[in-house]
Enzyme design. Structure first.
Site: not given
Length: 384
Positions: A338, A365
């Site tokens: 942004q 994980e």
């Protein structure tokens, strides 16, 4: 105070070394590797020569003999440049090598750790299957005992280094479905008959870190390749993941810092309405939020590393560190794009890659939802 200063000096030396390596060998090629999904195995070998693939392995087995603070420093610095290579460093160290280090017998350690710690061999680790991600108890990859051997049939999915790995630690079912003591871990070498790689995944991010399927078709593995005892595999895997989640927290931290560094640089250089955009409160407040989140994530990650180093229970702290660091990593990468505006959406600036790479950290994980499950369960047990 002297001891603390010495530790900080050591970490700075390691950080500088990892950063210099990443700048010299990784940055010049990282976008090419990303575009072509090329896994640079030669760079992994170089990382091994530097000691970065055996950070936690004792010197007697060819490793660097360091601790978790040094380990997460290496991952963070590599990921700050290229998170794909950071992911591969993390998976090699904490999963495959880490599993053998924690649960292998002396013969297994002497046989495999020197090759893995020096980067002569690249390691893979397999728990997940197509239909059993978080629900590992329902795995369908099965090993049936046949004399002194086990015959393995089934597949594993989402395996880092699934094609290029020289060996893999694989958790398969040796007992009843849903029995946490019905799974066992084996070390299986590349080239073992019946063991092959399947589909390589075409991914959104982390594209230079190879992810592929493992296929077992009547693959005969001698009982000497089992890690620990029959039925220990799932329990071992959960303990390995405790450490692995610290790795992903460090990986997230590296991505966040890389995106933040790029944003500060761009905000100081880019001018609109006659002044650098960093002078606008909308941008400067974003930078303030980014730095605050980074420092909080680092403290949580360092705390988990300290607990791991000192042999304390780390399940909750590693889940907290992984959950928070991975989520803020995505937030910071989003804000970085942004801040860059239209340029952030192009491949000419590094934040586009950080943005794509960041999302895996909330999934790999153990998803953020699984981390919250782990944390909340331990809260209710009275554990901190």
């Amino acid at each position: 105070m002297v001891q603390v200063a010495e530790v900080q000096d050591d970490l700075k030396i390691i950080a500088d070394s990892a950063r210099d390596f990443a700048e010299q060998y990784i940055r010049p090629h990282m976008m090419e590797w990303d575009e072509t999904q090329h896994f640079p195995k030669d760079v992994m070998h170089k990382l091994g020569e530097m000691g970065f693939l055996g950070v936690l392995v004792p010197e007697e087995y060819g490793g660097a003999g360091l601790g978790y603070q040094e380990y997460i420093t290496v991952i963070e610095e590599v990921a700050r440049v290229c998170s794909s290579i950071g992911l591969s460093v993390a998976a090699h160290n904490s999963l495959c090598t880490g599993h053998i280090l924690q649960f292998g017998n002396e013969e297994q350690k002497k046989k495999y750790l020197p090759k893995l710690a020096t980067g002569q061999w690249i390691g893979a680790w397999g728990l997940t299957e197509a239909n059993t991600g978080s629900d590992a108890g329902r795995m369908r990859c099965v090993a049936e005992k046949d004399g002194d051997h086990y015959v393995i049939n089934g597949t594993k999915n989402w395996i880092t280094h699934g094609k290029s790995g020289d060996c893999a630690v694989v958790i398969v079912r040796t007992g009843e479905l849903l029995d946490s003591h019905g799974m066992s871990a084996f070390i299986i070498e590349h080239g073992t008959p019946g063991f092959s790689a399947g589909k390589k995944e075409n991914k959104l991010g982390m594209r230079a870190s190879e992810t592929a399927e493992l296929i077992f078709e009547n693959c005969r593995v001698h009982k000497s390749q089992m890690l620990g005892n029959e039925g220990d595999g799932f329990i071992q895997a959960m303990k390995v993941l405790d450490g692995g989640r610290i790795s992903i927290a460090a990986l997230s931290l590296g991505i966040a810092k890389g995106a933040y560094d790029a944003s500060v640089k761009y905000a100081k250089e880019r001018e609109q309405f006659g002044k650098p955009i960093a002078k606008f409160q909308a941008i400067s407040f974003k930078l303030a939020d980014m730095l605050t989140k980074i420092q909080a994530a680092e403290l949580l990650t360092r705390k988990a590393a300290h607990l791991k180093n000192t042999g304390q229970k780390v399940t909750t702290s590693s889940a907290i560190a992984k959950y928070y660091a991975s989520e803020i990593c995505v937030e910071i990468a989003t804000d970085a794009v942004q801040i860059h505006g239209g340029y952030g959406y192009t491949k000419d600036f590094p934040v586009e890659k950080f943005y794509r790479d960041s999302k895996l950290c909330t999934i790999g994980e153990g998803t953020s939802e699984i981390q919250k499950l782990v944390i909340s369960r331990n809260i209710l047990k009275g554990e901190k």
